[in-house]
Design a protein around this motif. Structure first.
Motif, PDB file in Angstrom:
ATOM      1  N   GLN A 177     -13.583 -48.921  26.645  1.00 20.06           N
ATOM      2  CA  GLN A 177     -13.327 -47.932  27.703  1.00 20.06           C
ATOM      3  C   GLN A 177     -14.010 -48.333  29.013  1.00 20.06           C
ATOM      4  O   GLN A 177     -13.435 -48.204  30.085  1.00 20.06           O
ATOM      5  CB  GLN A 177     -13.831 -46.532  27.285  1.00 20.06           C
ATOM      6  CG  GLN A 177     -13.332 -46.038  25.947  1.00 20.06           C
ATOM      7  CD  GLN A 177     -11.856 -45.648  25.972  1.00 20.06           C
ATOM      8  OE1 GLN A 177     -11.233 -45.664  27.017  1.00 20.06           O
ATOM      9  NE2 GLN A 177     -11.303 -45.311  24.818  1.00 20.06           N
ATOM     10  N   SER A 178     -15.260 -48.836  28.904  1.00 17.99           N
ATOM     11  CA  SER A 178     -15.982 -49.228  30.128  1.00 17.99           C
ATOM     12  C   SER A 178     -15.322 -50.437  30.768  1.00 17.99           C
ATOM     13  O   SER A 178     -15.212 -50.531  31.993  1.00 17.99           O
ATOM     14  CB  SER A 178     -17.434 -49.617  29.836  1.00 17.99           C
ATOM     15  OG  SER A 178     -18.005 -48.696  29.000  1.00 17.99           O
ATOM     16  N   LEU A 179     -14.870 -51.392  29.933  1.00 19.91           N
ATOM     17  CA  LEU A 179     -14.203 -52.574  30.480  1.00 19.91           C
ATOM     18  C   LEU A 179     -12.914 -52.196  31.210  1.00 19.91           C
ATOM     19  O   LEU A 179     -12.599 -52.780  32.252  1.00 19.91           O
ATOM     20  CB  LEU A 179     -13.831 -53.549  29.355  1.00 19.91           C
ATOM     21  CG  LEU A 179     -14.890 -54.508  28.844  1.00 19.91           C
ATOM     22  CD1 LEU A 179     -14.262 -55.500  27.893  1.00 19.91           C
ATOM     23  CD2 LEU A 179     -15.591 -55.258  29.967  1.00 19.91           C
ATOM     24  N   ALA A 180     -12.175 -51.226  30.639  1.00 19.30           N
ATOM     25  CA  ALA A 180     -10.912 -50.806  31.264  1.00 19.30           C
ATOM     26  C   ALA A 180     -11.185 -50.261  32.673  1.00 19.30           C
ATOM     27  O   ALA A 180     -10.500 -50.611  33.639  1.00 19.30           O
ATOM     28  CB  ALA A 180     -10.225 -49.744  30.405  1.00 19.30           C
ATOM     29  N   LYS A 181     -12.221 -49.426  32.794  1.00 22.95           N
ATOM     30  CA  LYS A 181     -12.577 -48.877  34.116  1.00 22.95           C
ATOM     31  C   LYS A 181     -13.034 -49.982  35.058  1.00 22.95           C
ATOM     32  O   LYS A 181     -12.638 -50.038  36.219  1.00 22.95           O
ATOM     33  CB  LYS A 181     -13.704 -47.844  33.986  1.00 22.95           C
ATOM     34  CG  LYS A 181     -13.242 -46.543  33.389  1.00 22.95           C
ATOM     35  CD  LYS A 181     -14.406 -45.571  33.349  1.00 22.95           C
ATOM     36  CE  LYS A 181     -14.079 -44.409  32.438  1.00 22.95           C
ATOM     37  NZ  LYS A 181     -15.236 -43.558  32.190  1.00 22.95           N
ATOM     38  N   LEU A 182     -13.911 -50.855  34.546  1.00 17.66           N
ATOM     39  CA  LEU A 182     -14.447 -51.932  35.386  1.00 17.66           C
ATOM     40  C   LEU A 182     -13.317 -52.834  35.888  1.00 17.66           C
ATOM     41  O   LEU A 182     -13.284 -53.222  37.066  1.00 17.66           O
ATOM     42  CB  LEU A 182     -15.470 -52.749  34.583  1.00 17.66           C
ATOM     43  CG  LEU A 182     -16.145 -53.893  35.338  1.00 17.66           C
ATOM     44  CD1 LEU A 182     -17.004 -53.366  36.484  1.00 17.66           C
ATOM     45  CD2 LEU A 182     -17.010 -54.742  34.392  1.00 17.66           C
ATOM     46  N   ALA A 183     -12.384 -53.159  34.983  1.00 16.34           N
ATOM     47  CA  ALA A 183     -11.262 -54.029  35.374  1.00 16.34           C
ATOM     48  C   ALA A 183     -10.440 -53.377  36.472  1.00 16.34           C
ATOM     49  O   ALA A 183     -10.121 -54.017  37.485  1.00 16.34           O
ATOM     50  CB  ALA A 183     -10.385 -54.320  34.162  1.00 16.34           C
ATOM     51  N   LEU A 184     -10.111 -52.086  36.287  1.00 15.69           N
ATOM     52  CA  LEU A 184      -9.285 -51.424  37.306  1.00 15.69           C
ATOM     53  C   LEU A 184     -10.034 -51.313  38.636  1.00 15.69           C
ATOM     54  O   LEU A 184      -9.458 -51.521  39.698  1.00 15.69           O
ATOM     55  CB  LEU A 184      -8.821 -50.046  36.821  1.00 15.69           C
ATOM     56  CG  LEU A 184      -7.697 -50.079  35.772  1.00 15.69           C
ATOM     57  CD1 LEU A 184      -7.333 -48.674  35.337  1.00 15.69           C
ATOM     58  CD2 LEU A 184      -6.451 -50.786  36.309  1.00 15.69           C
ATOM     59  N   GLN A 185     -11.350 -51.031  38.571  1.00 17.63           N
ATOM     60  CA  GLN A 185     -12.097 -50.980  39.841  1.00 17.63           C
ATOM     61  C   GLN A 185     -12.209 -52.375  40.461  1.00 17.63           C
ATOM     62  O   GLN A 185     -12.210 -52.518  41.679  1.00 17.63           O
ATOM     63  CB  GLN A 185     -13.466 -50.343  39.622  1.00 17.63           C
ATOM     64  CG  GLN A 185     -13.287 -48.844  39.306  1.00 17.63           C
ATOM     65  CD  GLN A 185     -14.548 -48.043  39.390  1.00 17.63           C
ATOM     66  OE1 GLN A 185     -15.578 -48.468  38.888  1.00 17.63           O
ATOM     67  NE2 GLN A 185     -14.467 -46.872  39.988  1.00 17.63           N
ATOM     68  N   GLY A 186     -12.239 -53.392  39.604  1.00 20.54           N
ATOM     69  CA  GLY A 186     -12.318 -54.779  40.097  1.00 20.54           C
ATOM     70  C   GLY A 186     -11.073 -55.254  40.824  1.00 20.54           C
ATOM     71  O   GLY A 186     -11.131 -56.230  41.578  1.00 20.54           O
ATOM     72  N   VAL A 187      -9.941 -54.589  40.580  1.00 14.94           N
ATOM     73  CA  VAL A 187      -8.710 -54.972  41.293  1.00 14.94           C
ATOM     74  C   VAL A 187      -8.236 -53.860  42.247  1.00 14.94           C
ATOM     75  O   VAL A 187      -7.114 -53.902  42.739  1.00 14.94           O
ATOM     76  CB  VAL A 187      -7.563 -55.348  40.316  1.00 14.94           C
ATOM     77  CG1 VAL A 187      -7.911 -56.596  39.531  1.00 14.94           C
ATOM     78  CG2 VAL A 187      -7.228 -54.190  39.375  1.00 14.94           C
ATOM     79  N   THR A 188      -9.115 -52.857  42.461  1.00 19.19           N
ATOM     80  CA  THR A 188      -8.756 -51.798  43.424  1.00 19.19           C
ATOM     81  C   THR A 188      -9.921 -51.585  44.397  1.00 19.19           C
ATOM     82  O   THR A 188     -10.060 -52.325  45.363  1.00 19.19           O
ATOM     83  CB  THR A 188      -8.375 -50.484  42.690  1.00 19.19           C
ATOM     84  OG1 THR A 188      -9.471 -50.069  41.846  1.00 19.19           O
ATOM     85  CG2 THR A 188      -7.127 -50.662  41.853  1.00 19.19           C
ATOM     86  N   LYS A 189     -10.768 -50.614  44.079  1.00 22.13           N
ATOM     87  CA  LYS A 189     -11.856 -50.241  45.004  1.00 22.13           C
ATOM     88  C   LYS A 189     -12.744 -51.430  45.389  1.00 22.13           C
ATOM     89  O   LYS A 189     -12.974 -51.691  46.577  1.00 22.13           O
ATOM     90  CB  LYS A 189     -12.711 -49.143  44.343  1.00 22.13           C
ATOM     91  CG  LYS A 189     -13.960 -48.770  45.120  1.00 22.13           C
ATOM     92  CD  LYS A 189     -14.780 -47.732  44.388  1.00 22.13           C
ATOM     93  CE  LYS A 189     -15.514 -48.262  43.180  1.00 22.13           C
ATOM     94  NZ  LYS A 189     -16.900 -48.667  43.443  1.00 22.13           N
ATOM     95  N   ASN A 190     -13.259 -52.142  44.384  1.00 23.28           N
ATOM     96  CA  ASN A 190     -14.209 -53.227  44.672  1.00 23.28           C
ATOM     97  C   ASN A 190     -13.540 -54.371  45.423  1.00 23.28           C
ATOM     98  O   ASN A 190     -14.137 -54.973  46.319  1.00 23.28           O
ATOM     99  CB  ASN A 190     -14.834 -53.760  43.382  1.00 23.28           C
ATOM    100  CG  ASN A 190     -15.668 -52.721  42.661  1.00 23.28           C
ATOM    101  OD1 ASN A 190     -15.841 -51.611  43.153  1.00 23.28           O
ATOM    102  ND2 ASN A 190     -16.184 -53.073  41.497  1.00 23.28           N
ATOM    103  N   ALA A 191     -12.295 -54.677  45.024  1.00 25.66           N
ATOM    104  CA  ALA A 191     -11.585 -55.782  45.691  1.00 25.66           C
ATOM    105  C   ALA A 191     -11.273 -55.430  47.144  1.00 25.66           C
ATOM    106  O   ALA A 191     -11.353 -56.283  48.034  1.00 25.66           O
ATOM    107  CB  ALA A 191     -10.310 -56.120  44.931  1.00 25.66           C
TER     108      ALA A 191
END
Ligand SMILES: [Zn+2]
Length: 407
Positions: free
Chosen positions: A338-352
Protein backbone atom coordinates in the motif's frame (compact mmCIF):
# COMPACT_ATOMS: atom_id res chain seq x y z
CA UNK A 1 -16.69 25.93 -17.06
CA UNK A 2 -16.78 22.11 -16.72
CA UNK A 3 -17.62 19.75 -13.89
CA UNK A 4 -16.43 16.14 -14.02
CA UNK A 5 -17.52 13.54 -11.47
CA UNK A 6 -15.86 10.32 -10.37
CA UNK A 7 -16.38 7.56 -7.79
CA UNK A 8 -12.94 8.35 -6.37
CA UNK A 9 -10.61 11.31 -6.81
CA UNK A 10 -6.95 10.76 -5.99
CA UNK A 11 -5.71 14.27 -5.32
CA UNK A 12 -2.07 13.07 -4.97
CA UNK A 13 -1.54 15.95 -2.52
CA UNK A 14 0.82 15.83 0.50
CA UNK A 15 -1.62 13.74 2.55
CA UNK A 16 -2.63 11.59 -0.42
CA UNK A 17 -6.22 12.66 0.17
CA UNK A 18 -8.89 10.59 -1.60
CA UNK A 19 -12.38 12.01 -2.18
CA UNK A 20 -15.20 9.47 -2.52
CA UNK A 21 -18.04 10.52 -4.86
CA UNK A 22 -16.09 13.60 -5.83
CA UNK A 23 -16.16 16.27 -8.50
CA UNK A 24 -13.68 18.60 -10.15
CA UNK A 25 -14.65 22.00 -11.55
CA UNK A 26 -12.25 23.29 -14.17
CA UNK A 27 -11.46 25.51 -17.09
CA UNK A 28 -7.81 25.76 -18.10
CA UNK A 29 -7.03 25.48 -14.41
CA UNK A 30 -8.76 23.67 -11.57
CA UNK A 31 -11.35 25.97 -9.98
CA UNK A 32 -12.58 23.73 -7.19
CA UNK A 33 -12.45 20.12 -6.05
CA UNK A 34 -14.74 18.48 -3.52
CA UNK A 35 -17.80 16.33 -2.96
CA UNK A 36 -20.04 15.74 -5.94
CA UNK A 37 -23.37 16.85 -4.40
CA UNK A 38 -21.92 20.07 -2.94
CA UNK A 39 -20.27 21.11 -6.22
CA UNK A 40 -23.30 20.19 -8.37
CA UNK A 41 -25.40 22.56 -6.23
CA UNK A 42 -22.74 25.30 -6.25
CA UNK A 43 -22.13 25.20 -10.03
CA UNK A 44 -25.55 24.41 -11.61
CA UNK A 45 -24.54 25.94 -14.95
CA UNK A 46 -21.23 24.12 -15.39
CA UNK A 47 -21.03 21.69 -18.32
CA UNK A 48 -21.35 18.32 -16.67
CA UNK A 49 -19.15 15.36 -17.63
CA UNK A 50 -20.45 12.14 -16.11
CA UNK A 51 -18.04 9.27 -15.61
CA UNK A 52 -18.70 5.57 -16.07
CA UNK A 53 -19.01 3.20 -13.09
CA UNK A 54 -15.91 2.52 -10.97
CA UNK A 55 -14.23 5.69 -12.18
CA UNK A 56 -11.09 7.22 -10.70
CA UNK A 57 -9.79 10.71 -11.39
CA UNK A 58 -6.11 11.51 -10.81
CA UNK A 59 -3.47 13.99 -12.00
CA UNK A 60 -1.89 13.42 -15.44
CA UNK A 61 1.31 11.38 -15.07
CA UNK A 62 4.73 13.01 -15.30
CA UNK A 63 7.77 11.08 -16.57
CA UNK A 64 10.73 13.18 -15.40
CA UNK A 65 13.49 11.33 -17.30
CA UNK A 66 13.29 9.90 -20.82
CA UNK A 67 15.74 9.80 -23.79
CA UNK A 68 13.48 10.10 -26.84
CA UNK A 69 16.42 10.10 -29.27
CA UNK A 70 16.92 6.39 -28.57
CA UNK A 71 13.30 5.46 -29.37
CA UNK A 72 14.37 3.32 -32.37
CA UNK A 73 15.88 0.70 -30.05
CA UNK A 74 13.95 -2.49 -29.45
CA UNK A 75 16.29 -5.48 -29.74
CA UNK A 76 19.56 -3.81 -30.76
CA UNK A 77 21.34 -2.95 -27.51
CA UNK A 78 23.03 -5.44 -25.23
CA UNK A 79 21.50 -5.83 -21.75
CA UNK A 80 22.70 -7.42 -18.52
CA UNK A 81 25.88 -5.49 -17.71
CA UNK A 82 26.37 -1.72 -17.63
CA UNK A 83 29.72 -1.48 -19.45
CA UNK A 84 28.69 -4.02 -22.13
CA UNK A 85 25.52 -1.98 -22.65
CA UNK A 86 27.53 1.27 -22.85
CA UNK A 87 29.85 -0.28 -25.45
CA UNK A 88 26.83 -1.40 -27.46
CA UNK A 89 25.36 2.14 -27.28
CA UNK A 90 28.65 3.62 -28.54
CA UNK A 91 28.96 1.03 -31.30
CA UNK A 92 25.34 1.16 -32.52
CA UNK A 93 24.41 4.77 -31.68
CA UNK A 94 24.72 6.08 -35.23
CA UNK A 95 22.37 3.39 -36.62
CA UNK A 96 19.80 4.05 -33.89
CA UNK A 97 19.99 7.83 -34.32
CA UNK A 98 19.61 7.56 -38.07
CA UNK A 99 16.38 5.58 -37.65
CA UNK A 100 15.09 8.11 -35.12
CA UNK A 101 13.29 10.83 -37.07
CA UNK A 102 10.58 13.36 -36.15
CA UNK A 103 7.80 10.92 -37.07
CA UNK A 104 9.15 8.17 -34.80
CA UNK A 105 9.61 10.56 -31.87
CA UNK A 106 6.12 11.99 -32.35
CA UNK A 107 4.69 8.45 -32.42
CA UNK A 108 6.59 7.68 -29.21
CA UNK A 109 5.25 10.83 -27.54
CA UNK A 110 1.74 9.96 -28.73
CA UNK A 111 2.03 6.47 -27.23
CA UNK A 112 3.19 8.03 -23.95
CA UNK A 113 0.22 10.41 -24.04
CA UNK A 114 -2.29 7.62 -24.70
CA UNK A 115 -1.09 5.83 -21.57
CA UNK A 116 -1.58 8.98 -19.49
CA UNK A 117 1.77 10.79 -19.52
CA UNK A 118 0.79 14.45 -19.82
CA UNK A 119 4.21 15.94 -18.91
CA UNK A 120 7.78 14.76 -19.33
CA UNK A 121 11.42 15.65 -18.89
CA UNK A 122 13.18 14.92 -22.21
CA UNK A 123 16.95 14.44 -21.97
CA UNK A 124 18.21 15.63 -25.34
CA UNK A 125 21.78 14.70 -26.24
CA UNK A 126 21.73 15.76 -29.89
CA UNK A 127 18.72 18.05 -30.32
CA UNK A 128 17.04 15.58 -32.69
CA UNK A 129 13.91 15.53 -30.52
CA UNK A 130 13.46 19.31 -30.35
CA UNK A 131 10.78 19.77 -33.04
CA UNK A 132 8.73 16.75 -31.93
CA UNK A 133 8.82 17.91 -28.30
CA UNK A 134 7.61 21.32 -29.42
CA UNK A 135 4.76 19.85 -31.49
CA UNK A 136 3.44 17.35 -28.93
CA UNK A 137 0.45 18.40 -26.75
CA UNK A 138 2.26 17.38 -23.54
CA UNK A 139 4.20 19.74 -21.27
CA UNK A 140 7.89 19.17 -21.97
CA UNK A 141 10.88 20.19 -19.89
CA UNK A 142 13.58 19.95 -22.55
CA UNK A 143 16.97 19.16 -21.02
CA UNK A 144 19.80 20.16 -23.38
CA UNK A 145 22.64 17.85 -22.45
CA UNK A 146 26.34 18.57 -22.16
CA UNK A 147 29.12 15.99 -21.93
CA UNK A 148 32.75 15.48 -22.85
CA UNK A 149 35.82 14.78 -20.76
CA UNK A 150 38.76 16.02 -22.87
CA UNK A 151 40.08 19.37 -21.60
CA UNK A 152 41.16 20.42 -25.12
CA UNK A 153 37.56 20.08 -26.37
CA UNK A 154 35.88 22.06 -23.60
CA UNK A 155 35.46 25.31 -25.56
CA UNK A 156 33.98 23.76 -28.66
CA UNK A 157 31.64 21.51 -26.66
CA UNK A 158 30.42 24.46 -24.60
CA UNK A 159 29.69 26.50 -27.74
CA UNK A 160 27.75 23.57 -29.18
CA UNK A 161 25.76 23.23 -25.94
CA UNK A 162 24.95 26.96 -25.91
CA UNK A 163 23.72 26.74 -29.48
CA UNK A 164 21.41 23.78 -28.63
CA UNK A 165 20.13 25.62 -25.57
CA UNK A 166 19.44 28.76 -27.61
CA UNK A 167 17.31 26.76 -30.04
CA UNK A 168 15.27 25.41 -27.12
CA UNK A 169 15.00 28.86 -25.51
CA UNK A 170 13.54 30.28 -28.72
CA UNK A 171 10.68 27.77 -28.54
CA UNK A 172 9.72 28.33 -24.89
CA UNK A 173 6.06 28.86 -24.07
CA UNK A 174 3.55 27.73 -21.42
CA UNK A 175 4.06 24.06 -22.36
CA UNK A 176 7.71 23.93 -23.43
CA UNK A 177 10.57 24.78 -21.07
CA UNK A 178 14.31 24.85 -21.77
CA UNK A 179 16.46 23.09 -19.15
CA UNK A 180 20.03 21.81 -18.64
CA UNK A 181 21.38 18.26 -18.37
CA UNK A 182 24.91 17.45 -17.21
CA UNK A 183 25.39 13.86 -18.41
CA UNK A 184 27.30 12.29 -15.48
CA UNK A 185 30.37 12.59 -13.22
CA UNK A 186 32.35 10.11 -15.33
CA UNK A 187 31.61 11.72 -18.69
CA UNK A 188 31.48 15.49 -18.16
CA UNK A 189 34.50 17.68 -17.44
CA UNK A 190 33.89 19.79 -14.30
CA UNK A 191 34.66 22.99 -16.28
CA UNK A 192 31.90 22.14 -18.75
CA UNK A 193 29.53 21.26 -15.92
CA UNK A 194 30.35 24.48 -14.06
CA UNK A 195 29.83 26.68 -17.12
CA UNK A 196 26.51 25.04 -17.98
CA UNK A 197 25.36 25.25 -14.36
CA UNK A 198 26.19 28.97 -14.25
CA UNK A 199 23.70 29.42 -17.10
CA UNK A 200 21.12 27.26 -15.29
CA UNK A 201 21.44 29.41 -12.14
CA UNK A 202 21.22 32.66 -14.07
CA UNK A 203 18.17 31.56 -16.08
CA UNK A 204 16.56 29.62 -13.22
CA UNK A 205 16.49 26.43 -15.28
CA UNK A 206 15.81 22.95 -13.96
CA UNK A 207 18.91 20.71 -14.11
CA UNK A 208 19.18 16.94 -14.53
CA UNK A 209 22.11 14.56 -14.19
CA UNK A 210 22.84 10.83 -14.04
CA UNK A 211 24.55 9.87 -10.79
CA UNK A 212 25.89 6.62 -9.29
CA UNK A 213 24.11 4.35 -11.71
CA UNK A 214 26.57 1.42 -11.60
CA UNK A 215 29.21 -0.30 -9.49
CA UNK A 216 31.66 0.63 -12.27
CA UNK A 217 30.91 4.34 -11.68
CA UNK A 218 31.26 3.91 -7.89
CA UNK A 219 34.67 2.21 -8.20
CA UNK A 220 35.93 4.67 -10.80
CA UNK A 221 35.01 7.77 -8.81
CA UNK A 222 36.19 6.32 -5.49
CA UNK A 223 39.46 4.72 -6.55
CA UNK A 224 40.05 5.07 -10.33
CA UNK A 225 39.60 1.30 -10.62
CA UNK A 226 37.09 -1.26 -11.88
CA UNK A 227 35.40 -1.70 -15.26
CA UNK A 228 35.56 2.01 -16.09
CA UNK A 229 39.37 1.88 -15.74
CA UNK A 230 39.52 -0.59 -18.64
CA UNK A 231 36.84 1.32 -20.53
CA UNK A 232 38.67 4.68 -20.34
CA UNK A 233 42.10 3.11 -20.94
CA UNK A 234 40.89 2.35 -24.48
CA UNK A 235 40.63 6.10 -25.13
CA UNK A 236 43.42 7.56 -22.96
CA UNK A 237 46.23 5.55 -21.29
CA UNK A 238 46.45 7.69 -18.12
CA UNK A 239 42.80 8.47 -17.58
CA UNK A 240 41.76 9.60 -14.08
CA UNK A 241 38.31 10.39 -12.66
CA UNK A 242 37.26 13.99 -13.26
CA UNK A 243 35.98 14.48 -9.70
CA UNK A 244 34.93 12.43 -6.71
CA UNK A 245 31.27 11.84 -5.89
CA UNK A 246 30.88 14.58 -3.27
CA UNK A 247 32.75 17.17 -5.35
CA UNK A 248 30.39 16.35 -8.20
CA UNK A 249 27.27 16.83 -6.05
CA UNK A 250 28.65 20.16 -4.77
CA UNK A 251 28.85 21.49 -8.34
CA UNK A 252 25.03 21.59 -8.27
CA UNK A 253 24.70 23.86 -5.21
CA UNK A 254 21.94 26.46 -5.64
CA UNK A 255 20.39 24.78 -8.66
CA UNK A 256 17.02 23.05 -8.96
CA UNK A 257 18.28 19.54 -9.71
CA UNK A 258 17.23 15.92 -10.33
CA UNK A 259 19.82 13.17 -9.74
CA UNK A 260 18.81 10.10 -11.76
CA UNK A 261 19.50 6.51 -10.57
CA UNK A 262 21.59 6.93 -7.36
CA UNK A 263 21.57 3.12 -7.11
CA UNK A 264 25.14 3.06 -5.78
CA UNK A 265 24.99 6.38 -3.88
CA UNK A 266 26.08 6.41 -0.22
CA UNK A 267 23.86 7.73 2.57
CA UNK A 268 25.87 10.94 2.95
CA UNK A 269 25.52 11.61 -0.79
CA UNK A 270 21.76 11.08 -0.70
CA UNK A 271 21.59 13.43 2.30
CA UNK A 272 23.68 16.05 0.50
CA UNK A 273 21.31 15.88 -2.49
CA UNK A 274 18.30 16.20 -0.21
CA UNK A 275 19.87 19.07 1.76
CA UNK A 276 20.42 21.07 -1.42
CA UNK A 277 16.70 20.62 -2.32
CA UNK A 278 17.50 18.09 -5.07
CA UNK A 279 15.27 15.26 -6.26
CA UNK A 280 16.12 11.62 -6.94
CA UNK A 281 14.78 9.78 -9.98
CA UNK A 282 14.37 6.03 -9.77
CA UNK A 283 14.25 3.95 -13.00
CA UNK A 284 13.78 0.34 -11.81
CA UNK A 285 13.37 -1.35 -15.22
CA UNK A 286 16.44 0.35 -16.69
CA UNK A 287 18.47 -0.52 -13.58
CA UNK A 288 17.45 -4.18 -13.89
CA UNK A 289 18.21 -4.41 -17.61
CA UNK A 290 21.66 -2.86 -17.16
CA UNK A 291 22.39 -5.10 -14.16
CA UNK A 292 23.28 -2.25 -11.81
CA UNK A 293 21.20 -3.19 -8.73
CA UNK A 294 18.36 -1.17 -7.25
CA UNK A 295 17.82 1.99 -5.27
CA UNK A 296 17.31 1.18 -1.57
CA UNK A 297 14.20 3.14 -0.69
CA UNK A 298 14.91 2.98 3.04
CA UNK A 299 18.08 5.03 2.43
CA UNK A 300 16.16 8.01 1.05
CA UNK A 301 16.41 10.89 3.57
CA UNK A 302 12.79 11.78 2.83
CA UNK A 303 10.11 10.56 0.45
CA UNK A 304 9.28 14.02 -0.93
CA UNK A 305 12.39 13.91 -3.12
CA UNK A 306 11.41 10.61 -4.76
CA UNK A 307 10.42 10.56 -8.44
CA UNK A 308 9.93 7.60 -10.78
CA UNK A 309 10.79 7.52 -14.49
CA UNK A 310 11.21 5.11 -17.39
CA UNK A 311 14.56 6.34 -18.73
CA UNK A 312 14.68 5.83 -22.54
CA UNK A 313 13.90 2.89 -24.80
CA UNK A 314 17.68 2.42 -24.85
CA UNK A 315 17.20 0.70 -21.48
CA UNK A 316 13.49 -0.14 -21.29
CA UNK A 317 10.84 -2.01 -23.24
CA UNK A 318 8.05 0.48 -22.48
CA UNK A 319 7.59 4.20 -21.81
CA UNK A 320 4.18 3.49 -20.25
CA UNK A 321 4.47 4.72 -16.64
CA UNK A 322 1.87 2.19 -15.47
CA UNK A 323 4.25 -0.58 -16.62
CA UNK A 324 7.10 1.12 -14.76
CA UNK A 325 5.04 1.47 -11.57
CA UNK A 326 4.04 -2.21 -11.69
CA UNK A 327 7.73 -3.13 -12.13
CA UNK A 328 8.55 -0.83 -9.19
CA UNK A 329 6.14 -2.78 -6.93
CA UNK A 330 7.93 -6.02 -7.79
CA UNK A 331 11.41 -4.49 -7.45
CA UNK A 332 10.86 -3.76 -3.75
CA UNK A 333 9.11 -6.87 -2.35
CA UNK A 334 9.98 -6.14 1.29
CA UNK A 335 8.17 -2.79 1.40
CA UNK A 336 4.46 -2.46 2.23
CA UNK A 337 2.45 -2.76 -0.98
CA UNK A 338 0.00 0.00 0.00
CA UNK A 339 2.82 2.43 0.86
CA UNK A 340 4.66 1.64 -2.38
CA UNK A 341 1.48 2.29 -4.40
CA UNK A 342 1.15 5.76 -2.84
CA UNK A 343 4.85 6.52 -3.20
CA UNK A 344 4.84 5.46 -6.86
CA UNK A 345 1.83 7.63 -7.69
CA UNK A 346 3.32 10.62 -5.86
CA UNK A 347 6.61 9.96 -7.66
CA UNK A 348 4.93 10.46 -11.04
CA UNK A 349 2.59 13.29 -9.99
CA UNK A 350 3.20 15.69 -7.09
CA UNK A 351 6.92 15.02 -6.58
CA UNK A 352 7.72 14.93 -10.29
CA UNK A 353 5.88 18.22 -10.85
CA UNK A 354 7.88 19.83 -8.05
CA UNK A 355 11.11 18.40 -9.47
CA UNK A 356 10.35 19.77 -12.95
CA UNK A 357 8.85 23.04 -11.63
CA UNK A 358 5.48 22.38 -13.28
CA UNK A 359 2.15 23.71 -12.00
CA UNK A 360 0.39 20.35 -12.18
CA UNK A 361 0.71 16.92 -10.56
CA UNK A 362 -1.81 17.62 -7.78
CA UNK A 363 -5.57 18.01 -8.09
CA UNK A 364 -6.11 21.23 -6.17
CA UNK A 365 -7.46 24.69 -6.81
CA UNK A 366 -5.27 26.85 -9.05
CA UNK A 367 -3.24 24.01 -10.59
CA UNK A 368 -3.32 23.32 -14.33
CA UNK A 369 -6.25 21.05 -15.24
CA UNK A 370 -4.06 18.12 -16.36
CA UNK A 371 -5.82 14.93 -15.28
CA UNK A 372 -6.83 11.40 -16.21
CA UNK A 373 -10.13 9.59 -15.91
CA UNK A 374 -9.57 5.87 -15.44
CA UNK A 375 -12.03 3.05 -14.84
CA UNK A 376 -11.56 -0.08 -12.77
CA UNK A 377 -13.08 -3.41 -13.83
CA UNK A 378 -15.17 -3.68 -10.64
CA UNK A 379 -15.95 -2.03 -7.29
CA UNK A 380 -13.19 -1.30 -4.77
CA UNK A 381 -13.99 -2.16 -1.15
CA UNK A 382 -12.40 0.89 0.51
CA UNK A 383 -10.69 4.13 -0.49
CA UNK A 384 -7.48 2.67 0.92
CA UNK A 385 -7.35 0.11 -1.91
CA UNK A 386 -7.91 2.48 -4.82
CA UNK A 387 -4.26 3.42 -5.52
CA UNK A 388 -3.05 -0.17 -5.62
CA UNK A 389 -5.99 -1.49 -7.66
CA UNK A 390 -5.55 1.37 -10.13
CA UNK A 391 -1.88 0.46 -10.60
CA UNK A 392 -2.69 -3.23 -11.03
CA UNK A 393 -5.48 -2.73 -13.57
CA UNK A 394 -5.00 0.44 -15.62
CA UNK A 395 -3.30 0.16 -18.99
CA UNK A 396 -4.72 3.24 -20.68
CA UNK A 397 -6.97 5.93 -19.19
CA UNK A 398 -10.51 6.48 -20.55
CA UNK A 399 -10.04 10.23 -20.89
CA UNK A 400 -7.00 12.51 -20.79
CA UNK A 401 -7.08 16.28 -20.18
CA UNK A 402 -4.27 18.82 -20.55
CA UNK A 403 -4.97 22.44 -19.55
CA UNK A 404 -8.66 21.55 -19.36
CA UNK A 405 -8.79 20.32 -22.97
CA UNK A 406 -9.78 16.72 -23.67
CA UNK A 407 -7.06 15.06 -25.75
ZN1 LIG B 1 19.04 8.45 -18.52
Amino acid sequence: MNLITADFILTCNDNFEIIKDGALVFEKEILEIGEKQTLLEKYPNAKRIDSPKNSVLLPGLINPHVHLEFSANTTTLHYGDFISWLNSVIGLRDDLLEKCNDALILDTLQAMLQTGTTSLGAISSFGKDLQACKKTPQRVVFFCEILGSRPDSVDILFEDFKSKLRHAQELEDERFFAAVSIHSPYSTHPILAKNALDIARKENYVVSTHFMESVAEREWLDSAKGDFYNFFSNFAPNARPLSNAMEYIELFANTHVLFTHCVQAKDEELKAISNMGGHITHCPVSNRLLGVGKLELKNLPNKEIFTLATDGLSSNISLNLWDEIRAFLFTHPKESLQSLAKLALQGVTKNAAKALKLECGVLSEGKNADFLLCTLPDKVATSEDVALQLILHVKTPEQIYIAGEKI
